[in-house]
Design an enzyme around this catalytic site. Sequence first.
Site: not given
Ligand SMILES: Nc1ncnc2c1ncn2[C@@H]1O[C@H](COP(=O)(O)OP(=O)(O)O)[C@@H](O)[C@H]1O
Length: 288
Positions: A68, A145, A179, A223, A234
């Site tokens: 994404k 989300r 990553r 990360r 996740r």
């Molecule tokens: N919209 C959201 N609602 C709740 N938690 C979020 C949201 N966006 C990000 N997070 C938190 O930040 C973490 C990392 O997000 P992101 O970088 O988008 O990871 P991913 O690679 O899982 O898509 C998520 O696992 C969550 O804990």
Amino acid sequence: MAVLNRVLRLRAASSFSVRSFRSSSFLNSETDLKASSSVITQNSLPLQRDVKDRNAQWVFLGCPGVGKGTYASRLSTLLGVPHIATGDLVRDELSSSGPFALQLAEVVNQGKLVSDEIIINLLSKRLEASAAKGETGFILDGFPRTIRQAEILEGVTDIDLVVNLKLREEALLAKCLGRRICSECGGNYNVACIDIKGEDGKPGMYMAPLLPPPHCASKLITRSDDTEEVVKERLRIYNDKSQPVEGFYRSRGKLLEFDLPGGIPESWPKLLQALNLEDHEDKQSAAA
Ligand SMILES: Nc1ncnc2c1ncn2[C@@H]1O[C@H](COP(=O)(O)OP(=O)(O)O)[C@@H](O)[C@H]1O
């Protein structure tokens, strides 16, 4: 943007129903882009208008590891709108001494979702910064989300298009584990080499690693939530909490499903084609 931000803040602090905040004065004027109620396919995108006439308000959905961030960031450059990734906002907050840092560390490192209130607070601050810079439009990545977040967003502004990126499940875990981020410049790389052999009529898939340039190679970090156990959690949470958001936008005719055919060299031109944006890129590279 300023109005959206104000309303998001109000909404986060409020116990009213989402509908009670819905008011035409908060909505974006670009309602003519509202998609039909049918599911959007790659061949029937409603975005027929020249993107130069407007500022896109798009959302990117997709499992962890799907890419994404990569595609949302490229498109934001192409469209001249900010790429707002709530995961980045969470990580910025974590690395600062901001008010939510301690609370967030535990939640994120377990692969759980941060509370809607905290996310909306961080998003509001980011939108405030955008408004101060005179930016309009956005590509949201990682938000909404949950259905509740989608309802909140729907209550405050119009989303023109939701791109749902999909990648074969076998590749997702490997992509997350591969990553790497440059601790100095913030560049994103991936050391995973995905090579899925075709079998039983299913085609194979190859995704080359995205290796860092020599000046980043010694500064790579991962990360803290990209461990096998946390990525699996996740992915589980995505299926449970975030996949319903796809249905939310599908039923509103805003969802563009896009199956990534491979790595960036194959996927990027196909994505632009699906978005009717090939000409836009041609014009932009000609002007550069
Ligand atoms: N919209 C959201 N609602 C709740 N938690 C979020 C949201 N966006 C990000 N997070 C938190 O930040 C973490 C990392 O997000 P992101 O970088 O988008 O990871 P991913 O690679 O899982 O898509 C998520 O696992 C969550 O804990």
